[in-house]
Design an enzyme around this catalytic site. Structure first.
Site, mmCIF file in Angstrom:
data_model
loop_
_atom_site.group_PDB
_atom_site.id
_atom_site.type_symbol
_atom_site.label_atom_id
_atom_site.label_comp_id
_atom_site.label_asym_id
_atom_site.label_seq_id
_atom_site.Cartn_x
_atom_site.Cartn_y
_atom_site.Cartn_z
ATOM 1 C CG HIS A 60 34.958 44.712 48.168
ATOM 2 N ND1 HIS A 60 34.370 45.760 48.838
ATOM 3 C CD2 HIS A 60 33.990 43.783 48.017
ATOM 4 C CE1 HIS A 60 33.107 45.461 49.100
ATOM 5 N NE2 HIS A 60 32.837 44.255 48.600
ATOM 6 C CD GLU A 112 32.751 41.002 50.739
ATOM 7 O OE1 GLU A 112 31.770 40.438 51.223
ATOM 8 O OE2 GLU A 112 32.667 42.089 50.118
ATOM 9 C CG HIS A 169 39.162 35.871 34.470
ATOM 10 N ND1 HIS A 169 38.521 35.927 33.260
ATOM 11 C CD2 HIS A 169 40.220 36.712 34.367
ATOM 12 C CE1 HIS A 169 39.166 36.746 32.460
ATOM 13 N NE2 HIS A 169 40.206 37.244 33.111
ATOM 14 C CD GLU A 215 44.010 36.941 32.211
ATOM 15 O OE1 GLU A 215 44.654 37.160 31.176
ATOM 16 O OE2 GLU A 215 42.894 37.451 32.443
#
Length: 122
Positions: free
Chosen positions: A7, A56, A75, A117
């Site tokens: 994650h 998360e 990002h 993005e």
């Protein structure tokens, strides 16, 4: 030895506002939640329902101000199957913060200022 992604984490100031944003903007759903016994934090794992990788969101009780993201040079990127419809939806939501038509991508900004993005599926 082989490592795989589990994650990514983003700390958020207003958990409900962030959950609402990620559901509306990207269709992410809550996969699981973990709350500290003393109430000091809440972790919420979001899924796209397709990939095993999760996002998360961490809420910290003692954070009394929005996070300072500095130059925000990191990002997360999301593929989308209908780029034009996604761009129209995000413009309607008012969360598009940067477009690069030459590269065929754009970015949206979440409630905490993180840039996400949006990339068309190839």
């Amino acid at each position: 030895m082989h490592f795989t992604f589990a994650h990514n984490n983003l700390n958020v100031y207003d958990l409900q506002k962030s959950l609402d944003f990620y559901k509306e903007a990207l269709g992410l759903e809550v996969a699981r939640t973990k709350e500290a016994e003393d109430g000091s934090f809440i972790l919420v794992y979001l899924t796209d329902g397709t990939m095993p990788h999760q996002l998360e969101l961490t809420w910290l009780r003692d954070m009394k101000r929005p996070y300072e993201l500095g130059d925000n040079e990191i990002h997360l990127a999301f593929n989308v199957d209908d780029f034009d419809a996604a761009l129209a939806k995000h413009k309607e939501m008012g969360c598009v913060c940067f477009e690069n038509p030459k590269m065929g991508i754009y970015f949206i900004e979440d409630p905490d200022g993180y840039w996400l993005e949006i990339v068309p599926e190839k």
